[in-house]
Write a protein that holds these residues in place. Sequence first.
Motif, PDB file in Angstrom:
ATOM      1  N   UNK A  55      15.378   3.138   3.326  1.00  0.00           N
ATOM      2  CA  UNK A  55      15.564   1.711   3.559  1.00  0.00           C
ATOM      3  C   UNK A  55      16.576   1.113   2.584  1.00  0.00           C
ATOM      4  N   UNK A  56      16.496   1.515   1.312  1.00  0.00           N
ATOM      5  CA  UNK A  56      17.444   0.999   0.328  1.00  0.00           C
ATOM      6  C   UNK A  56      18.875   1.410   0.662  1.00  0.00           C
ATOM      7  N   UNK A  57      19.053   2.646   1.101  1.00  0.00           N
ATOM      8  CA  UNK A  57      20.404   3.101   1.467  1.00  0.00           C
ATOM      9  C   UNK A  57      20.935   2.340   2.669  1.00  0.00           C
ATOM     10  N   UNK A  67       8.319   7.206  -4.004  1.00  0.00           N
ATOM     11  CA  UNK A  67       8.656   8.232  -3.016  1.00  0.00           C
ATOM     12  C   UNK A  67       7.614   8.330  -1.910  1.00  0.00           C
ATOM     13  N   UNK A  68       6.428   7.749  -2.107  1.00  0.00           N
ATOM     14  CA  UNK A  68       5.364   7.800  -1.101  1.00  0.00           C
ATOM     15  C   UNK A  68       5.295   6.547  -0.241  1.00  0.00           C
ATOM     16  N   UNK A  69       6.206   5.600  -0.432  1.00  0.00           N
ATOM     17  CA  UNK A  69       6.118   4.325   0.282  1.00  0.00           C
ATOM     18  C   UNK A  69       6.863   4.369   1.605  1.00  0.00           C
ATOM     19  N   UNK A  70       6.285   3.704   2.598  1.00  0.00           N
ATOM     20  CA  UNK A  70       6.873   3.588   3.932  1.00  0.00           C
ATOM     21  C   UNK A  70       6.762   2.129   4.362  1.00  0.00           C
ATOM     22  N   UNK A  71       7.806   1.609   4.998  1.00  0.00           N
ATOM     23  CA  UNK A  71       7.762   0.242   5.534  1.00  0.00           C
ATOM     24  C   UNK A  71       6.936   0.297   6.815  1.00  0.00           C
TER      25      UNK A  71
END
Length: 164
Positions: free
Chosen positions: A42-44, A77-81
């Motif tokens: 998402x950041x990229x 690293x474990x987060x998802x939107x």
Amino acid sequence: MLKKKLKKIKTEVYTLGQHISMSTHKARRVVDQIRGRSYEETLMILELMPYRACYPILKLVYSAAANANYNLDSNESNLVISKAQVSEGTATKKLKPRARGRSFTIKRPTCHITIVVKDISLDEYIEVDFLDSFRWSKKLKSKNKYTAMAYHDMYSNGGVWDKK
């Protein structure tokens, strides 16, 4: 014999940005691209997209990750939107002077953006003994009364964001 009980734990945190000065259609165009993706991806995407709506959404995603780190002790690293939605806010109105003493109203639309981040490393249910259920409920409730929520108001944040 001890009874086993499944207890649901909290795995989601959210961030709400209110009164962001842009149209809901323009913000939804960006939000639809990041829904369901991982945090790093998402950041990229948000840094490389050429739209003006990317900057406030990027700030909200950063804030949601910080809320997840603080409240759930989760790694980025474990987060998802998991959910991302844009709703319509109030329109700010200005008056523009026109010919012969008349005035013309200018309506600037605003929107409210909600970003929900889920930690996929946490299981949603934990198994608790029936006798220990009171201890678990006290531990889970007393950790933080106020859930993960941060308001980002465009007016108190220092003015209008940069326009591309």
